[in-house]
Motif scaffolding. Structure first.
Motif: not given
Length: 314
Positions: A265-271
């Motif tokens: 799981m990443s959070q690139h878009t949320a960042c």
């Protein structure tokens, strides 16, 4: 197709995907990513849910998507993600989460390409600040997910569950009680989208907030074949990937059971929507960090790590 047949097909689809059969491409090939979302139910409509599902269907990517609805509170209500118990933001009933999932699944089915399928995991976190016991919270979420799955109208989307269990958010006892109650109440598989706060990367030391490696390993599935972990691999320095490889090695050594990894799981878009500091791995970076860390030891090596999933806000 009658209801019984449809449910059997859905169960078969879910079991097959969770088994993660070896893909045709080489094991080191990045398999792409899906998009998962934090959902603020009080700000969304059925039209938005349909649009979000449709957008994922158009990607043509098969794999899990997680909808995080926040924290469970009394009277079967949900506090939106990122809020504390003292927040005055409106609470939403569980039924709104089920309705959102229904319209998301309809949108995915109507817009999907390449016959893509999805496991739509209805997720909550382990914050214990609402006054609920872990046992009550786990039982009630099992009931909600079972109802949503029973009412599903599409075989392209299989309703399942996710838990974002983070050591900083509850006692280990509360989290263990949640998982025990959930697994006793239903056999619907669960994706563990957990963090490993302050866990060691090479040793047998403790983690944050009184959690041990045994607690983190247990919440990530341990010996339960119906639980697959999609760990949070947000940090650009790769520490989180090494933590999870160490947790799995610990489990192999002490219990004979390495974890079952479904992806990263990443959070690139949320960042990109909200500021982050060195926790904005792209999905491919998160996946590659985890794959490298797991492959570094024979007991944790995986030949078929599934797609990454990238978090976004609505």
């Amino acid at each position: 197709m009658n209801t019984t047949t449809r449910r059997l097909l859905a169960a078969t689809t879910l079991t097959t995907a969770l088994a993660l059969p070896t893909p045709a491409h080489a094991a080191t090939d990045y398999p792409g990513h899906t998009t998962s979302s934090y959902v603020v139910l009080t700000d969304t409509t059925t039209t938005q849910a349909h649009q979000h599902g449709c957008a994922e269907g158009r990607t043509g990517t098969t794999g899990p998507r997680i909808l995080f609805f926040g924290t469970q509170e009394k009277n079967d209500t949900l506090r939106e993600p990122g809020r504390t118990a003292s927040s005055p933001t409106p609470r939403a009933p569980y039924t709104q989460a089920a309705q959102y999932a229904h319209h998301w699944a309809r949108g995915f089915t109507e817009c999907r390409t390449d016959q893509a399928t999805a496991h739509l995991a209805l997720g909550v976190n382990n914050k214990d600040d609402s006054g609920l016991t872990g046992t009550h919270a786990g039982q009630r979420w099992a009931h909600l997910v079972t109802t949503a799955r029973d009412n599903s109208t599409t075989d392209a989307v299989t309703i399942t569950t996710a838990l974002d269990a983070e050591p900083s958010w509850s006692t280990p006892r509360w989290a263990r009680d949640w998982l025990t109650a959930y697994t006793k109440a239903t056999d619907i598989p669960l994706y563990a989208a957990n963090s490993a706060d302050s866990c060691p990367t090479t040793t047998s030391g403790d983690c944050a907030n009184g959690w041990t490696l045994a607690d983190v390993h247990h919440m990530a599935g341990a010996g339960n074949p119906r639980i697959h972990v999609i760990p949070q691999i947000y940090r650009t320095d790769g520490i989180q990937a090494r933590q999870w490889a160490n947790i799995s090695r610990w489990g192999h050594t002490h219990t004979g059971d390495p974890l079952r990894f479904a992806g990263a799981m990443s959070q690139h878009t949320a960042c990109s929507q909200r500021s982050c500091n060195n926790t904005d791995n792209t999905p491919q970076q998160a996946w590659a960090q985890l794959k490298k860390a797991l492959d570094a030891h024979h007991s944790t090596r995986v030949n078929n790590l599934g797609p990454a999933t990238d978090m976004r806000w609505p």
